[in-house]
Design an enzyme around this catalytic site. Structure first.
Site, PDB file in Angstrom:
ATOM      1  N   HIS A 162     -23.054 -80.665  75.748  1.00  0.00           N
ATOM      2  CA  HIS A 162     -21.760 -81.073  77.471  1.00  0.00           C
ATOM      3  C   HIS A 162     -22.408 -81.003  78.984  1.00  0.00           C
ATOM      4  O   HIS A 162     -22.266 -81.647  79.410  1.00  0.00           O
ATOM      5  CB  HIS A 162     -20.216 -80.688  77.452  1.00  0.00           C
ATOM      6  N   ASP A 204     -21.840 -86.310  72.950  1.00  0.00           N
ATOM      7  CA  ASP A 204     -23.588 -85.429  72.613  1.00  0.00           C
ATOM      8  C   ASP A 204     -24.250 -85.940  72.538  1.00  0.00           C
ATOM      9  O   ASP A 204     -25.694 -85.223  72.920  1.00  0.00           O
ATOM     10  CB  ASP A 204     -22.963 -85.173  71.433  1.00  0.00           C
ATOM     11  N   HIS A 246     -16.572 -88.242  71.839  1.00  0.00           N
ATOM     12  CA  HIS A 246     -17.059 -86.761  72.440  1.00  0.00           C
ATOM     13  C   HIS A 246     -18.295 -87.101  71.418  1.00  0.00           C
ATOM     14  O   HIS A 246     -19.563 -86.449  72.222  1.00  0.00           O
ATOM     15  CB  HIS A 246     -16.041 -85.888  70.857  1.00  0.00           C
ATOM     16  N   HIS A 264     -27.023 -84.052  66.747  1.00  0.00           N
ATOM     17  CA  HIS A 264     -27.661 -83.548  67.623  1.00  0.00           C
ATOM     18  C   HIS A 264     -28.788 -83.779  67.055  1.00  0.00           C
ATOM     19  O   HIS A 264     -29.834 -83.715  66.809  1.00  0.00           O
ATOM     20  CB  HIS A 264     -27.155 -81.981  67.487  1.00  0.00           C
TER      21      HIS A 264
END
Length: 306
Positions: free
Chosen positions: A81, A242, A238, A265
């Protein structure tokens, strides 16, 4: 001085808060840095070998966060973030001092990072920025999850799709032009989880600092947070946040078109590793105004995020 030159933070910006996964209280101070310094973490609670570079090759964990480590095992986790905030504010150079191993989660989005950095102001240098230009399409997939990157003209486009059986999250998709669009909804979107997954996540040693103050929790057809969602596509937005933060572990801002379905990720990190395995896949360019006088790269999105 132009928007096409490197930027740092003008004054130090400090943050304090609980770490999402460790549950520990953490203090962070972002300090100005000279051109070509890059983004560097310094673990001030560790006396030596305490410099950690947020580079894709140094990523050592991608389970529920992005963690980077140095050769001595000193690590900084949940960097995504903050990295996303730095990327989109055009911060090229900063020393980030942190007194524990995990960046505080704050409200679960990049909103508070951005607000504090803007209050500290942004310092523009005379040194030209560098960007990564993708030359060839590269893909990475695992089962029905995939991510790809291909050449683009002067933009970074991210097309992201989620597929959940949960009726609230469902199939969400959004596409943003990172250097052009109003990204307020992306920056403000919080991390999230399903209520039924919380016990398993904590059993595995994660989310010890998680609460309704820093995460959206979905239980069946209900949002447990009293205030509800911040925007209609908060879940996928969101994930885009990321993705932006993880892409910044490439070292520079990127000119490319990214498409992802059900990724996170791990997939983003694997994609970067695959891209940089072959020098034909990318170019690192020094951008000068006379070359790209009309570009929107590195533009400060102050109106978008205020």
């Amino acid at each position: 001085m132009t928007y096409l030159t490197q930027k740092t933070i003008k004054n130090s910006a400090s943050f304090s808060g609980v770490a999402l996964h460790s549950g520990k209280n953490v203090n962070v101070c972002i300090k100005p840095a000279e051109p070509d310094f890059g983004i560097v973490f310094k673990r001030v609670d560790v006396k030596k070998n305490n410099i950690v570079y947020p580079n894709f090759a140094n990523v050592t964990n991608t389970s529920l966060n992005t963690t980077v480590s140095n050769e001595f095992g000193v690590k900084v986790s949940t960097i995504e973030h903050l990295m996303g905030a730095l990327f989109c504010l055009g911060i090229d150079n900063a020393l980030i001092e942190i007194d524990n191993e995990e960046v505080p989660i704050l409200d679960g989005s990049a909103k508070k990072f951005i607000e504090k950095i803007l209050l500290a102001e942004i310092q523009v240098s005379n040194s030209p920025i560098k960007i990564i230009k993708i030359n060839k399409e590269v893909e990475y997939s695992e089962g029905d999850k995939f991510i790809s990157v291909k050449p683009s003209t002067l933009s970074l486009d991210i097309d992201f799709q989620l597929k959940y059986k949960n009726e609230i999250i469902g199939n969400q998709r959004n596409k943003v032009k990172v250097y052009e669009d109003d990204l307020k909804d992306v920056y403000n979107s919080r991390t999230y989880c399903l209520y039924e997954d919380i016990e398993k996540i904590r059993h595995n040693g994660f989310a010890k600092g998680g609460s309704l103050d820093n995460a959206v929790v979905v239980k069946g057809a209900e949002i447990l947070n009293p205030e509800g969602l911040r925007n209609k596509k908060e879940f996928v937005n969101h994930k885009i946040l990321d993705c932006i933060g993880d892409l910044y572990t490439s070292g520079y801002r990127i000119v490319a078109s990214v498409k992802c379905s059900q990724g996170g990720h791990y997939l983003t990190n694997q994609l970067l590793r695959k891209v940089f395995q072959n020098k034909e896949n990318f170019s690192i360019l020094e951008i000068k105004e006379k070359n790209l006088s009309h570009t929107l790269i590195n533009r400060q999105l102050l109106k978008s995020i205020a």
